[in-house]
Write a protein that holds these residues in place. Structure first.
Motif, PDB file in Angstrom:
ATOM      1  N   GLU A 426       0.757  -0.767  -0.204  1.00 29.81           N
ATOM      2  CA  GLU A 426      -0.143  -0.104   0.039  1.00 29.81           C
ATOM      3  C   GLU A 426       0.952   1.133  -0.251  1.00 29.81           C
ATOM      4  O   GLU A 426       0.639   2.312  -1.208  1.00 29.81           O
ATOM      5  CB  GLU A 426      -0.933  -0.228   1.637  1.00 29.81           C
ATOM      6  N   GLN A 427       2.373   1.684   0.666  1.00 28.36           N
ATOM      7  CA  GLN A 427       2.780   2.604   0.979  1.00 28.36           C
ATOM      8  C   GLN A 427       3.350   2.590  -0.916  1.00 28.36           C
ATOM      9  O   GLN A 427       3.662   3.372  -0.762  1.00 28.36           O
ATOM     10  CB  GLN A 427       4.408   2.051   1.681  1.00 28.36           C
ATOM     11  N   ILE A 428       3.834   1.743  -1.635  1.00 28.03           N
ATOM     12  CA  ILE A 428       4.430   1.352  -2.845  1.00 28.03           C
ATOM     13  C   ILE A 428       3.654   2.318  -3.515  1.00 28.03           C
ATOM     14  O   ILE A 428       3.603   3.061  -4.662  1.00 28.03           O
ATOM     15  CB  ILE A 428       4.853  -0.062  -3.293  1.00 28.03           C
ATOM     16  N   VAL A 429       1.866   1.436  -3.765  1.00 29.89           N
ATOM     17  CA  VAL A 429       1.503   1.992  -4.684  1.00 29.89           C
ATOM     18  C   VAL A 429       0.890   3.728  -4.213  1.00 29.89           C
ATOM     19  O   VAL A 429       0.766   4.578  -4.946  1.00 29.89           O
ATOM     20  CB  VAL A 429       0.057   1.012  -4.360  1.00 29.89           C
ATOM     21  N   ALA A 430       0.749   3.791  -2.972  1.00 26.51           N
ATOM     22  CA  ALA A 430       0.837   5.809  -2.523  1.00 26.51           C
ATOM     23  C   ALA A 430       1.873   6.474  -2.790  1.00 26.51           C
ATOM     24  O   ALA A 430       1.493   7.497  -3.455  1.00 26.51           O
ATOM     25  CB  ALA A 430       0.533   5.533  -1.166  1.00 26.51           C
ATOM     26  N   ALA A 431       2.624   6.285  -3.466  1.00 27.45           N
ATOM     27  CA  ALA A 431       4.355   6.438  -2.847  1.00 27.45           C
ATOM     28  C   ALA A 431       4.441   7.298  -4.931  1.00 27.45           C
ATOM     29  O   ALA A 431       4.130   7.891  -5.597  1.00 27.45           O
ATOM     30  CB  ALA A 431       5.205   5.830  -3.021  1.00 27.45           C
ATOM     31  N   ILE A 432       3.715   5.803  -5.671  1.00 25.69           N
ATOM     32  CA  ILE A 432       3.449   5.879  -7.079  1.00 25.69           C
ATOM     33  C   ILE A 432       2.601   6.906  -7.411  1.00 25.69           C
ATOM     34  O   ILE A 432       2.808   7.544  -8.109  1.00 25.69           O
ATOM     35  CB  ILE A 432       3.768   4.590  -7.609  1.00 25.69           C
ATOM     36  N   GLU A 433       0.891   6.883  -6.788  1.00 23.34           N
ATOM     37  CA  GLU A 433       0.242   7.794  -6.933  1.00 23.34           C
ATOM     38  C   GLU A 433       0.300   9.490  -6.264  1.00 23.34           C
ATOM     39  O   GLU A 433       0.457  10.372  -7.866  1.00 23.34           O
ATOM     40  CB  GLU A 433      -0.747   7.788  -6.054  1.00 23.34           C
ATOM     41  N   GLU A 434       2.214   9.102  -6.062  1.00 21.80           N
ATOM     42  CA  GLU A 434       2.128  10.781  -5.564  1.00 21.80           C
ATOM     43  C   GLU A 434       2.848  11.248  -6.541  1.00 21.80           C
ATOM     44  O   GLU A 434       3.117  12.380  -7.245  1.00 21.80           O
ATOM     45  CB  GLU A 434       2.967  10.974  -4.186  1.00 21.80           C
ATOM     46  N   LEU A 435       4.242  10.839  -6.957  1.00 20.22           N
ATOM     47  CA  LEU A 435       4.981  10.919  -7.996  1.00 20.22           C
ATOM     48  C   LEU A 435       4.319  10.471  -9.693  1.00 20.22           C
ATOM     49  O   LEU A 435       4.851  10.714  -9.904  1.00 20.22           O
ATOM     50  CB  LEU A 435       6.085   9.567  -8.116  1.00 20.22           C
TER      51      LEU A 435
END
Length: 585
Positions: A426-435
């Motif tokens: 979930e943290q990776i998906v959130a980071a990808i969304e932010e970038l």
């Protein structure tokens, strides 16, 4: 489709079936000597004289001659030729039974079930729109017989009860099942619908339209009614067996020989599975066609030393310890509400009436196609696979409860999403969304940028490495490539939108609370994603489709493993494979 008979006709039909059954159990085959011809006796026959005539026909050696008399008897009484032929075959087999070895079986195509008839076991078969019973059944020259009562681990329904339900309609079958279940424990209404549809599903597990069966998981603290509920379900399900251990030999036999519904009632289910080496059995039971492999005869050499066991079947589990996360994806979790009350203790005998009705329902639908069901957008991946057959069953037996069932399944799916939040994926998906840019069909992101965002929310002495993030990205099914010595993730809007729906990521607020740090290097090889983290394979093994050549400049991009983007390890790196230090996972 079978016809529903009025009460008077139903009673007459049952009397007729009983007389035929009793007539076929009598003396051995021998020619009936009389002045009348067999043809004349058939023309003058009544329901009472049919068994004697069938015995005479069975004694005729010529198959062509027997066929002529079968046609005459069929026309005289409107009986099915197939039924008459089967009765004749059964009598002819009985004549030679002493010279033939007995082969016991509980499963073959066309079998409805094994039922009790006057204290003995018999096969219940579907003959056109009617039911018939037989003490034996022949397949390719081998004669099969039901095992004895002492060799069957569950109580069987009576033939007369099944036959009575078969000729009645099923308008009350679902509500009757709910009334039975509510005698033993408390669940919310939507949960009872899941449980009831699961029970119906156990009776058509061999249906060609069924590919998956969800596992029911009752996970709660002690004294919440898990065992009582599980037993009530198992006793009324198709060939239900209650187990308090995990002996793989027993599981193999119950699965292959009985196609049983198994209720595992253990305090620490997954730990016992690991100790017994039978994790694969639990993980595979939900999928039709799955096999568990064991080397049984090592002295026989290649191929002949191995046995493949069919372990597919309905599964119920009750435990008060966490189960493996992969096994959890095969389950529908039923929460046990802390509601006090006076409930009955379930016994197999209390379920017999419902079992008879459900066996009759199986006979009616076993050769019919299941209804089509539209995909529910909120249910994706495996939870859709295991939910679909429940929805199909609900459309058949309780269409007015379909919306409640959908809502209950969506709630379970939503809880799974909540359970994922705060985890590394979930943290990776959130980071990808932010970038990620908005409204762009395809783009790429540096793996190191994702690691930087995640590490900004973690303690300084516990960073995650770029290599580790790359392995987790691949576990999510995303494609990675090396560009100018740095690992990049290639993203496509359609694929990433699926991840957003699965993880419901709406912000980049990343927590480090749920990112475990307890796995050390010695345990790495046994971790579920160890191979992905340490792989030397150059090409990513994403389960998503690879991008077309025109999407990427193949002249400038080289496919490499994400782990190779790392520089040489420094002394302060947290991941050093040559030592026994802890590894972030």
């Amino acid at each position: 489709m079978n016809k529903t008979l009025p009460d008077a006709e139903l009673a007459e039909k049952l009397v007729e079936l009983k007389k035929q059954r009793e007539g076929l159990k009598t003396a051995p085959i021998e020619a009936h000597v009389t002045n009348e011809s067999l043809r004349d006796r058939i023309n003058a026959s009544t329901i009472e004289t049919i068994p004697e005539i069938i015995k005479e026909m069975a004694a005729i050696k010529s198959e062509a001659e027997r066929d002529l008399y079968i046609n005459l008897l069929s026309k005289k009484h409107g009986m099915g030729k197939r039924a008459i032929s089967k009765d004749i075959q059964a009598l002819r087999k009985d004549k030679h039974a002493e010279s033939q070895p007995v082969v016991y079986s509980m499963n073959f195509p066309g079998l409805v079930d094994v039922v009790s008839d006057d204290g003995s076991n018999t096969y219940l078969l579907k003959d056109g729109d009617d039911l018939s019973i037989s003490n034996t059944y022949e397949i390719d020259g081998t004669v099969y017989s039901p095992p004895t009562k002492d060799n069957i681990p569950f109580v069987m329904a009576r033939y007369e009860d099944v036959a009575e339900w078969y000729y009645k309609d099923d308008y009350s079958i679902f509500n009757d099942l709910l009334i039975y279940l509510k005698r033993f424990s408390f669940l919310q209404v939507k949960q009872w619908i899941i449980v009831a549809c699961f029970i119906f599903l156990t009776y058509i597990q061999d249906h060609p339209d069924i590919r998956y069966i969800p596992m029911l998981l009752f996970y709660a603290v002690a004294e919440r009614g898990k065992s009582r509920t599980g037993k009530a379900i198992a006793y009324v399900s198709y060939r239900g067996v209650h187990l308090v251990d995990l002996r793989e030999a027993n599981i193999f036999r119950f699965s292959e020989n009985f196609k049983a519904t198994l209720f595992f009632d253990l305090m620490d289910l997954w730990k016992k599975a690991e100790r017994g080496g039978c994790e694969d059995i639990l993980l595979l039971r939900f999928e039709k066609g799955a096999k568990a492999v064991r080397v049984i005869y090592p002295d026989r050499g290649a191929f002949e030393d191995t046995r493949y066991y069919d372990i597919f079947g309905p599964t119920i589990m009750a435990t008060n310890q966490n189960i493996n996360s992969i096994l959890d994806t095969r389950c529908l979790n039923i929460s046990m509400t802390n509601k006090l009350g006076e409930y009955e203790n379930p016994t197999p005998e209390k379920a017999l009436s419902q079992k008879a009705h459900l066996i009759a329902w199986r006979a009616k639908v076993m050769d019919k196609h299941l209804p089509l069901i539209e995909h529910i957008p909120e249910l994706t991946g495996r939870i859709w696979d295991i939910s679909k057959p429940l929805l199909q069953v609900c459309m058949m037996v309780y269409p007015e409860g379909l919306d409640d069932l959908k809502e209950a399944l969506i709630e379970i799916s939503g809880q799974r999403i909540e359970d994922k939040k705060g985890g590394i994926h979930e943290q990776i998906v959130a980071a990808i969304e932010e970038l990620s840019p908005e409204d762009v069909p395809e783009w790429r992101i540096k793996t190191g940028d994702i690691a930087s965002i995640i590490n900004s929310h973690r303690p300084a002495d516990k960073p995650v490495t770029e290599r580790y993030i790359g392995g987790q990205v691949r576990a999510l099914g995303l494609k990675t490539k090396m560009i100018n010595g740095r690992s990049h993730i290639f993203l496509y809007r359609s694929d990433f939108d699926i991840l957003l729906r699965q993880y419901k990521t709406i912000s980049s607020d990343i927590s480090s609370e749920h990112l475990h740090t307890s796995t050390n290097v010695k345990e790495l090889d046994n971790a579920p994603l160890a191979a992905g983290r340490c792989s030397n394979i150059e090409e990513s093994t994403s389960t998503h489709h690879l991008p077309d050549k025109n999407r990427m400049d193949s002249a400038s991009l080289t496919s490499v493993d994400v782990g190779r983007c790392l520089v040489e390890p420094q002394e302060d790196n947290i991941l050093t494979l040559e030592t026994d230090c802890e590894v972030e996972i």
